[in-house]
Design an enzyme around this catalytic site. Sequence first.
Site, PDB file in Angstrom:
ATOM      1  N   ASP A  54       0.913  -1.319   0.124  1.00 60.64           N
ATOM      2  CA  ASP A  54       0.258   0.105  -0.051  1.00 60.64           C
ATOM      3  C   ASP A  54       0.946   1.276   0.037  1.00 60.64           C
ATOM      4  O   ASP A  54       2.085   1.427   0.460  1.00 60.64           O
ATOM      5  CB  ASP A  54      -0.848  -0.108   1.328  1.00 60.64           C
ATOM      6  CG  ASP A  54      -1.901   1.046   1.273  1.00 60.64           C
ATOM      7  OD1 ASP A  54      -2.340   1.477   0.042  1.00 60.64           O
ATOM      8  OD2 ASP A  54      -2.396   1.492   2.335  1.00 60.64           O
ATOM      9  N   ASP A 113      -4.189  -2.162   5.632  1.00 56.61           N
ATOM     10  CA  ASP A 113      -4.697  -1.825   6.704  1.00 56.61           C
ATOM     11  C   ASP A 113      -6.064  -2.008   7.117  1.00 56.61           C
ATOM     12  O   ASP A 113      -6.528  -2.247   7.896  1.00 56.61           O
ATOM     13  CB  ASP A 113      -4.031  -0.509   7.201  1.00 56.61           C
ATOM     14  CG  ASP A 113      -4.325   0.448   5.923  1.00 56.61           C
ATOM     15  OD1 ASP A 113      -5.252   0.303   5.143  1.00 56.61           O
ATOM     16  OD2 ASP A 113      -3.807   1.665   6.200  1.00 56.61           O
ATOM     17  N   ASP A 156      -8.739  -4.496   2.645  1.00 58.99           N
ATOM     18  CA  ASP A 156      -7.494  -5.240   2.101  1.00 58.99           C
ATOM     19  C   ASP A 156      -7.574  -6.899   2.545  1.00 58.99           C
ATOM     20  O   ASP A 156      -6.628  -7.512   2.138  1.00 58.99           O
ATOM     21  CB  ASP A 156      -6.201  -4.630   2.694  1.00 58.99           C
ATOM     22  CG  ASP A 156      -6.035  -3.168   2.303  1.00 58.99           C
ATOM     23  OD1 ASP A 156      -6.132  -3.188   1.231  1.00 58.99           O
ATOM     24  OD2 ASP A 156      -5.800  -2.300   2.976  1.00 58.99           O
TER      25      ASP A 156
END
Length: 887
Positions: A326, A611, A615
Amino acid sequence: MYYNQETEKVLKDFDVDPVRGLSSEEVSARLEKYGENQLTTQKKKTLLQLFFAQLNDPLIYILIVAALISGFTGEINEAVIITIVIVLNAVIGVAQESKAEKAMEALQKMSTPKAYVRRNGEIVEVNSKNIVPGDIIVLDAGRFIPCDLRLINSANLKVEESALTGESVPVDKDSTLVLNETDIALGDQKNMAFMSTLVTYGRGEGVAIGTGMETQIGKIAKMLEQNVDEQTPLQKKLGEIGKLLGIAALVICVLMFGIAVIQKRDLFEMFLTAISLAVAAIPEGLPAIVAIVLAIGVQKMVKHNAIVRKLPAVETLGSVNVVCSDKTGTLTQNKMTVTKFYANNSVKNSNEVNIEDPVERLLLENMILCNDATSNKESKTGDPTEIALLDLALNYGITKEGLNKEHIRNNELPFDSDRKLMSTINQYGDKHLIMTKGAIDNIIQISNNIYINGEIKPLTEDMKMNIMNASNAMSEDALRVLGFAYREVSTHEIEPEDIEKDLIVIGLVGMIDPPREEVKDSIETCKKAGITTIMITGDHKKTALAIAKELGIAKDESQSVSGVELDAISDEALVEKVKDLRVFARVSPEHKVRIVKAFKANGNIVSMTGDGVNDAPSLKAADIGVAMGITGTDVAKGAADMVLTDDNFSTIIKAVEEGRNIFANIKKSILFLLSCNIGEIVALFFAILLGWAAPLEPIHILWVNLITDTLPALSLGMDPGDPDVMKNKPRDAKESLFKGSLSFMIFNGVLIGLLTLAAFYIGAVEETGIHGIGALAPGVLKGDGLRHAQTMAFIVLSVSQLVHSLNLRSETKSIFTVGLFTNKYLLGAIAAGIFLQDIVITVPFLAKVFNVNDLIMNDWLIVSALAIVPLIANEIIKIFKRAKAKA
């Protein structure tokens, strides 16, 4: 769903007065009915279930069978020792999993937010788990939303929903909307707010319509419960070794009975001998050693800010060759930062502000006064963009508290998504200044002058062009641009429509969430290690690409793709296309799963970071799911194999390095144990095949396997990490554990076996006085003579294996180059092993149990000379290996 209903109907459905809220009695009743407002995870395994889960392994099955057979045949000592090993292995695994779960629970407690609710006519702060459907929740900037809400009023409310939708830009919310469509995406439900999202601006109130597992996040958590964990490469390989050894043990037993029939030996005696060979084929200490080495690795990782939830995941990290990360908070600082500003007709870096210059000073004051955020050393609240402005001013010693006292805000025009502007009216002595900030295009449209070099000048077309050129240049660098303007007025009592007109442009700033300083070096390390770094983000393509270029992830736009473009690519085509892609922008949770699967389809071992709840599916789909410990949701942490306590990309790379070293050490331990076991098989098998007396008893083999072999194997598992390990390409997870080492293992196994037989022969000659193999015949070699010969073989077998452990430090480097004292644990293990062997043959009680006798000095000289041969032989071979490598 409630987004298509008027607020009055929703309040009526939940039987709540928005002014008074629920009563304490009603809250208690609803808490009893609906349960606590928290996500329920899968039912935790009991300690007994965890214990039995550790026994589900082919090697353990073989050990259990060996223990049972030993017990039935009266070999109680062997049965007890094997049982101890099985229990020890299981206890280690249970202890580690329990420790990881406790660490996870601590993280989850840290992330439990408080919430303001209206109850009994008053606003009170409660633990979010005590919220019930129908509660009136009060929202303000900086506060997490504790449950799913239908908004009943809002004022400039913005909510950051990346945890749920992956959208990094805060969403404008409006309680007055009634959405009549039947199927609206969560990101477009602007009259709703959802659990675990964050209020970044404005304020509002909502009625709780869903708590706990009935929230949108709870629904995703339910989906995850169906996933089954895949085995890691090491687990698969150890399973294969276990099956191979099991087959080998059966083949050996069958061969022994065949030989017994041919040689007309006593069948029961041969059955016991066959058991001895089966025991010799199986490295009893291997499961425990692998578990201990992994546990030690896990403890090392904790020091590097990584919590590993399951032991085998450590090893998988060593195989990773694609890291999908990410952007926000992992590659970047997750902190909007002003990097450039434009004033006095020039663009400068943010560290070049001259607070003595009236224009630049006024620009800073505007940033602070026209701002609803707060920022100090203790805490930060509000919109990240506004916090960035305050932080810039703080760098120059200007605080919001101090400036607000000096220039009191007497009026304001809040931010509006249509105007894209915000204005405040602040007192400056006996006059007032209108301070305005917002989109630079809109600022220019409502301005007719510019403040430049201490003078107010007309805003000409050329000036406008200069401003827009500066703005465009910042935008090209993926900076978010904000413009600032002001006007002097005599009173703060101005009609709203008259505030934002005839303004004087001061300047503009550009800001971005900058990369973490250490990440660039980590990505360079990845490249050298043959690991590809992939950025996956919900941000805009231009912003993502700018960060990716700065970090060295991507070179040009052809290596990036957006979510919309992904939708036009089939799964089959994506498998081929991902080979050239490095940046995935504006992606949804479904896209993330597709991306991970596409990389895996190309034979990659993929690590994925995340997070948010969105996800979690991709964390499960990856070979190693890595969740953020600070910003991560409980669902993401629960789906992950590893949790980063510092949310830092560089920690992943440290973990990969540790994983590589751990695998290398485990391989050393396995090669050592198996080469030693080959030695035992060679010694026993050839002796029996040739009709000799047995050179070793079952208890001798068990002792060597469990004690003298285990200590060095464990010490090899603690070998210092190779400093060059990240210069090598990732190993192929499919390749054999013995690739490049099979000949080494067989050679040393045969050598140890022959040396054991040599010691047995020398001992037999000493006792019988017969030279030649006739001394080894069962009818000749018996009683005290057999005991002495077996003692010689027993000592050479164990000590030669201890010495052989030094060869495993490196396959090519001399032990003197690696350093004899660089692994003090190994030297200690060798010394302890020799000491224990001496104790076994010198202490009368133990000598009787093991059926051995003490050796005289001459015997010790002989066994010492034989035991050191493996080290000398391997040092000579390594000389030729190094010469060949140079050539």
